[in-house]
Design an enzyme around this catalytic site. Structure first.
Site, short mmCIF file in Angstrom:
data_model
loop_
_atom_site.label_atom_id
_atom_site.label_comp_id
_atom_site.label_asym_id
_atom_site.label_seq_id
_atom_site.Cartn_x
_atom_site.Cartn_y
_atom_site.Cartn_z
N ALA A 26 0.86 -1.19 0.00
CA ALA A 26 0.00 0.00 0.00
C ALA A 26 0.90 1.24 0.00
O ALA A 26 0.77 2.14 0.83
CB ALA A 26 -0.96 -0.01 1.19
N LEU A 27 1.83 1.25 -0.94
CA LEU A 27 2.90 2.24 -0.94
C LEU A 27 2.37 3.65 -1.20
O LEU A 27 1.57 3.86 -2.11
CB LEU A 27 3.95 1.88 -2.00
CG LEU A 27 4.56 0.47 -1.85
CD1 LEU A 27 5.58 0.22 -2.96
CD2 LEU A 27 5.19 0.27 -0.48
N HIS A 31 6.59 5.93 1.71
CA HIS A 31 7.43 4.79 1.31
C HIS A 31 8.39 5.20 0.18
O HIS A 31 9.54 4.79 0.16
CB HIS A 31 6.57 3.62 0.80
CG HIS A 31 5.66 3.03 1.84
ND1 HIS A 31 4.30 3.19 1.81
CD2 HIS A 31 5.93 2.27 2.93
CE1 HIS A 31 3.77 2.55 2.82
NE2 HIS A 31 4.72 1.99 3.52
N LYS A 146 8.39 8.02 11.27
CA LYS A 146 7.02 8.08 11.80
C LYS A 146 6.82 6.96 12.82
O LYS A 146 6.21 7.14 13.86
CB LYS A 146 5.98 7.96 10.69
CG LYS A 146 4.57 8.09 11.26
CD LYS A 146 3.52 8.08 10.19
CE LYS A 146 3.14 6.68 9.80
NZ LYS A 146 2.32 5.98 10.81
#
Ligand code: PAF
Length: 274
Positions: A26-27, A31, A146
């Site tokens: 789910a780039l 990413h 993060k």
């Protein structure tokens, strides 16, 4: 770009510098920034490897393992556009035997913050990261800031278990309104999405505050977050950025870390204070 799903199809790194970006797919742009950091570190002649694996071991029972997004074609296209050399995308039964009984566990940094609300989560992360390190033998691996706690735990694991792997950290990438990019942002309803930037606003207010008492800064943070009716605080803590232990006063390398629920969606973010 090569896509490998079977361990037996992986080839050893050879002479080229190999830099790994472990992901659950789910780039998004966050990413991609890690992939770019990997390319910078690998050099033009080096090899950038992205792993895409939604790791069942790091999802607690009843969490979002089943509904976690798996947009295979879009992820492939994003990696291709970035010049990734290899995607390793195994299925769970390729990585885990059904009677597995060996895990890798960090026992100090992983107990607080997300570790307290998600028991077993970091054991799942350190176990899969160890397996990926063994299978791909990278020279370096990139993790996002993060997930500050994850980064600290991986660094500790690499030190404690003598992995000859350099750990690189990529800064958090944000939406224009300050919301940290996360694959889970897509779960937010329109109303939740409108309120979610309160997280970053609270972190910035804390960073600007002249207060040096951690408790008073946390009061400010809680008040700000609670001003968003759809937000529910899982935790808001002030800890040392290296040992992740609670701090009473703000000093250099003090970290404010929060996890906030919007409905069933849990978002994390952090900022360095001091
Ligand atoms: O940060 C993530 O996406 C995951 O925790 C990781 C490092 C890929 C391990 O599954």
């Amino acid at each position: 770009m090569k896509i490998v799903e079977r361990i037996s199809d992986l080839s050893p790194p050879g002479e080229r510098r190999r830099v790994l970006v472990p992901t659950m797919g789910a780039l998004h742009a966050g990413h991609i920034s890690l992939v770019r950091l990997a390319r910078e570190s690998a050099g033009r002649d080096g090899e950038v490897v992205v792993t895409i694996f939604v790791n069942p071991l790091q999802f607690e029972p009843g969490s979002d393992f089943e509904r976690y997004p798996r947009p295979e074609a879009a992820d492939e296209a994003a990696c291709r556009a970035e010049g990734v050399d290899l995607i390793f995308r195994p299925q769970p039964n390729e990585l885990y035997c059904s009677d597995r009984s060996t895990f890798v566990e960090e026992t100090s940094l992983s107990k607080r913050l997300c570790g307290a609300s998600r028991p077993g989560h970091f054991r799942g992360v350190t176990t899969v990261v160890t397996k990926l390190f063994h299978l791909l033998a990278p020279d370096a691996a990139v993790f996002g800031e993060k997930d500050f706690q994850q980064l600290a735990i991986v660094r500790r694991m690499v030190r404690d278990l003598n992995f000859p792997i350099e750990i690189l950290a990529g800064p958090t990438v944000r939406e224009p309104d300050g919301l940290a990019l996360s694959s889970r942002n897509q779960y937010l309803s329109a109303a939740e999405r409108r309120q979610a930037p309160v997280i970053r606003a609270a972190l910035l207010e804390a960073a600007r505050s002249p207060e040096d008492s951690a408790e008073r800064v946390l009061t400010l943070v809680r008040q700000k977050i609670e001003s968003a009716p759809l937000a529910r605080i899982d935790y808001a803590e002030i800890v040392g950025a290296d040992d992740l232990q609670p701090r009473l006063t703000i000093a250099p390398r003090t970290l404010l870390a929060v996890a906030i629920f919007f409905g069933r969606t849990r978002l994390i973010d952090n900022i360095l204070l001091g």
